[in-house]
Design an enzyme around this catalytic site. Structure first.
Site, PDB file in Angstrom:
ATOM      1  N   ASP A  10       0.870  -1.170   0.000  1.00  0.00           N
ATOM      2  CA  ASP A  10       0.000   0.000   0.000  1.00  0.00           C
ATOM      3  C   ASP A  10       0.921   1.239   0.000  1.00  0.00           C
ATOM      4  O   ASP A  10       2.101   1.149   0.358  1.00  0.00           O
ATOM      5  CB  ASP A  10      -0.862  -0.036   1.267  1.00  0.00           C
ATOM      6  N   THR A  14       1.399   4.094   4.328  1.00  0.00           N
ATOM      7  CA  THR A  14       2.308   2.955   4.505  1.00  0.00           C
ATOM      8  C   THR A  14       3.736   3.352   4.102  1.00  0.00           C
ATOM      9  O   THR A  14       4.673   3.189   4.882  1.00  0.00           O
ATOM     10  CB  THR A  14       1.812   1.754   3.677  1.00  0.00           C
ATOM     11  N   ARG A  41      -7.764  13.666   4.728  1.00  0.00           N
ATOM     12  CA  ARG A  41      -7.484  12.231   4.549  1.00  0.00           C
ATOM     13  C   ARG A  41      -8.715  11.376   4.906  1.00  0.00           C
ATOM     14  O   ARG A  41      -9.073  10.448   4.184  1.00  0.00           O
ATOM     15  CB  ARG A  41      -6.278  11.843   5.415  1.00  0.00           C
ATOM     16  N   SER A 118      -2.264   0.334  -4.993  1.00  0.00           N
ATOM     17  CA  SER A 118      -2.766   1.558  -4.364  1.00  0.00           C
ATOM     18  C   SER A 118      -4.015   2.104  -5.028  1.00  0.00           C
ATOM     19  O   SER A 118      -4.251   1.895  -6.220  1.00  0.00           O
ATOM     20  CB  SER A 118      -1.662   2.616  -4.418  1.00  0.00           C
ATOM     21  N   ASN A 119      -4.744   2.867  -4.230  1.00  0.00           N
ATOM     22  CA  ASN A 119      -5.872   3.645  -4.740  1.00  0.00           C
ATOM     23  C   ASN A 119      -5.416   4.750  -5.695  1.00  0.00           C
ATOM     24  O   ASN A 119      -6.230   5.281  -6.456  1.00  0.00           O
ATOM     25  CB  ASN A 119      -6.598   4.319  -3.564  1.00  0.00           C
ATOM     26  N   LYS A 151     -10.217   0.025  -3.018  1.00  0.00           N
ATOM     27  CA  LYS A 151     -10.063  -0.850  -1.864  1.00  0.00           C
ATOM     28  C   LYS A 151     -11.186  -0.565  -0.874  1.00  0.00           C
ATOM     29  O   LYS A 151     -11.546   0.599  -0.715  1.00  0.00           O
ATOM     30  CB  LYS A 151      -8.727  -0.582  -1.171  1.00  0.00           C
ATOM     31  N   SER A 175       0.322  -3.363   4.506  1.00  0.00           N
ATOM     32  CA  SER A 175      -0.385  -2.088   4.624  1.00  0.00           C
ATOM     33  C   SER A 175      -0.463  -1.643   6.074  1.00  0.00           C
ATOM     34  O   SER A 175      -0.571  -2.461   6.988  1.00  0.00           O
ATOM     35  CB  SER A 175      -1.807  -2.219   4.055  1.00  0.00           C
ATOM     36  N   ASN A 177      -2.983   0.322   6.754  1.00  0.00           N
ATOM     37  CA  ASN A 177      -4.427   0.608   6.836  1.00  0.00           C
ATOM     38  C   ASN A 177      -5.196  -0.678   7.142  1.00  0.00           C
ATOM     39  O   ASN A 177      -5.298  -1.561   6.277  1.00  0.00           O
ATOM     40  CB  ASN A 177      -4.918   1.188   5.508  1.00  0.00           C
ATOM     41  N   PHE A 179      -8.267  -1.432   7.089  1.00  0.00           N
ATOM     42  CA  PHE A 179      -9.326  -1.796   6.123  1.00  0.00           C
ATOM     43  C   PHE A 179      -8.734  -2.487   4.905  1.00  0.00           C
ATOM     44  O   PHE A 179      -9.378  -3.335   4.277  1.00  0.00           O
ATOM     45  CB  PHE A 179     -10.152  -0.565   5.718  1.00  0.00           C
ATOM     46  N   ASP A 180      -7.517  -2.139   4.576  1.00  0.00           N
ATOM     47  CA  ASP A 180      -6.817  -2.720   3.427  1.00  0.00           C
ATOM     48  C   ASP A 180      -6.341  -4.138   3.772  1.00  0.00           C
ATOM     49  O   ASP A 180      -6.507  -5.086   2.990  1.00  0.00           O
ATOM     50  CB  ASP A 180      -5.636  -1.797   3.114  1.00  0.00           C
TER      51      ASP A 180
HETATM   52  C1  2OP Z   1      -3.623   3.427  -0.818  1.00  0.00           C
HETATM   53  O1  2OP Z   1      -4.311   2.709  -1.549  1.00  0.00           O
HETATM   54  C2  2OP Z   1      -5.369   3.037   0.908  1.00  0.00           C
HETATM   55  O2  2OP Z   1      -4.624   5.169   0.493  1.00  0.00           O
HETATM   56  C3  2OP Z   1      -4.233   3.879   0.502  1.00  0.00           C
HETATM   57  O3  2OP Z   1      -2.462   3.745  -1.126  1.00  0.00           O
END
Ligand code: 2OP
Length: 225
Positions: A10, A14, A41, A118-119, A151, A175, A177, A179-180
């Protein structure tokens, strides 16, 4: 002995710190800067979750722009278009966490395959990782833009596995995150939680077996074959 793995990183939160954009915001907003950076954010992620739930897609650059406008309005502040453009340009030049380069160096030296998932749009990721000096570590940059979903939609992780030519169980997502991490686990991937929050994981599911406090710990924390 370390096993050579395919590790998918991520990016925001990250490898690079989206909240440190507050140093740039400070010029415009003074003491409100950190609160606005955090609200920016939070809203950015909320918009990605909502778009995913609605099965609609607007790319991450657009989501980031709209989240900035919201965060400013919520704080009762406004910036002129040139200032907003400057901030959005800065979003492609975020500070990387100090453990990122030494951590990636160790993993690359150990022979692991490193990619990004990544997003961010492909253009954002190329610019961001280039500016941070991280681009050279990654064999591929996998963007959610390729499947027009965010994601933690399962198609993101399935697409990542397809891009690597491996089954989901043979790609490990790294990650910070939660949730990820939980999204990748739900799609059948092993994961690593990079705990940058001091131990606060989601309560939707248990943390993964591999938890590290810094990327420099990761090469030594991967399970033996
Ligand atoms: C990314 O996808 C979730 O922002 C985070 O890099």
């Amino acid at each position: 002995m370390e096993r050579r793995e395919a590790l998918a990183f991520d990016v925001y939160g990250t490898l690079v710190d989206p909240i440190r954009i507050d140093t740039r915001l400070e010029r415009f907003l003074g003491p409100d800067a950190t609160a606005v950076a955090e609200a920016w954010r939070r809203k950015q992620l909320e918009y990605t979750f909502r778009l995913a739930a609605m099965q609609r897609y607007e790319d991450f650059a657009e989501v980031t722009r709209k989240a900035l406008v919201y965060a400013l309005a919520a704080a009762g502040r406004s910036l002129d278009p040139a200032q907003q453009e400057a901030l959005l340009a800065q979003y492609n030049d975020l500070e990387c966490f100090p453990d990122a380069v030494p951590g990636l160096q160790r993993l690359a030296q150990a022979g692991h395959t490193l990619v990004v998932c990544s997003n961010g749009t492909p253009a954002m990721l190329e610019a961001l990782l280039g500016n941070a000096g991280l681009r050279g570590y990654f064999r591929a940059l996998v963007s959610v833009d390729e499947v027009r979903a965010f994601k933690p939609a399962p198609q993101v992780y399935h697409h990542l596995a397809r891009r690597l030519g491996r089954p989901p169980g043979a790609v490990r997502l790294v990650s910070s995150n939660p949730f990820d991490v939980l999204g990748a686990q739900a799609a059948g991937m092993p994961t690593v939680w990079l705990d940058r929050s001091g131990g606060l994981f989601d309560t939707l599911g248990p943390p993964p077996a591999v938890v590290v406090r810094a990327l420099t710990e990761l090469a030594g924390a991967l399970p033996a074959p």
